[in-house]
Design a protein around this motif. Sequence first.
Motif, short mmCIF file in Angstrom:
data_model
loop_
_atom_site.label_atom_id
_atom_site.label_comp_id
_atom_site.label_asym_id
_atom_site.label_seq_id
_atom_site.Cartn_x
_atom_site.Cartn_y
_atom_site.Cartn_z
N UNK A 107 5.81 19.26 -6.27
CA UNK A 107 5.42 17.86 -6.37
C UNK A 107 6.65 16.95 -6.43
N UNK A 108 7.67 17.37 -7.15
CA UNK A 108 8.91 16.60 -7.22
C UNK A 108 9.54 16.44 -5.85
N UNK A 109 9.54 17.51 -5.07
CA UNK A 109 10.07 17.46 -3.71
C UNK A 109 9.25 16.50 -2.86
N UNK B 298 11.74 8.33 0.06
CA UNK B 298 12.63 8.09 1.19
C UNK B 298 11.85 7.50 2.36
N UNK B 299 10.70 8.10 2.65
CA UNK B 299 9.85 7.63 3.75
C UNK B 299 9.32 6.22 3.46
N UNK C 89 0.84 -1.21 0.00
CA UNK C 89 0.00 0.00 0.00
C UNK C 89 0.87 1.25 0.00
N UNK C 90 1.95 1.21 0.74
CA UNK C 90 2.88 2.34 0.77
C UNK C 90 3.50 2.54 -0.61
N UNK D 187 8.24 0.69 4.52
CA UNK D 187 8.05 -0.65 3.97
C UNK D 187 8.89 -1.65 4.76
N UNK D 188 10.13 -1.30 5.04
CA UNK D 188 11.00 -2.17 5.82
C UNK D 188 10.40 -2.38 7.21
#
Length: 179
Positions: A145-147, A154-155, A21-22, A160-161
């Motif tokens: 939006x790119x930022x 990164x998040x 989902x992430x 996910x980990x």
Amino acid sequence: MIGIICVLGGCVAMGILRAMAIRRRVKEMQEYARVLSVATAELRYRRDILAQVFVRVAKKCRQPYATWLSELSQALMEAQQRQAYSYTEVAADFDQIWRKHADRLYESSGLKQEDMEYIYNLGQTIGYLDVQAQEEGLALLQADLGRHIRELETEAKDRMRLSLVVGSVAGVLLIIILI
């Protein structure tokens, strides 16, 4: 023994689903960035009405954006046929149509409410400004939006980990409790 394996597998599967989902959210924001880029190019070089721009952009993007843009285009064409009489009515009508269809996109996507601000901002940027102001607004929106996407990527890696680890640990803890 089979029950223990099922418990562990179920917890790991929940972690995997959360991680997926992430990842879906990141992928959808990346697709939105592509939609924004194509729409910007269409507006800049074709200088066509928004309904026609959205028809062409919808053909070049994936779901749920293709359906969203097609339905949005249809609604804008219908509003245009009603012939609003003043600039204020046209701007208000566009904003209302945009928000309604953006809310539908939210329901059919993996986006979060904070992501939807970029969708709402696009409607405010292109809804009533002249072409030059639209182009400047779109450039600012693309940079922002790119930022946002870089931050999400990164998040997402960390989350996910973490989801996978928490799912595995929860499964092991349940096994220990059951034994």
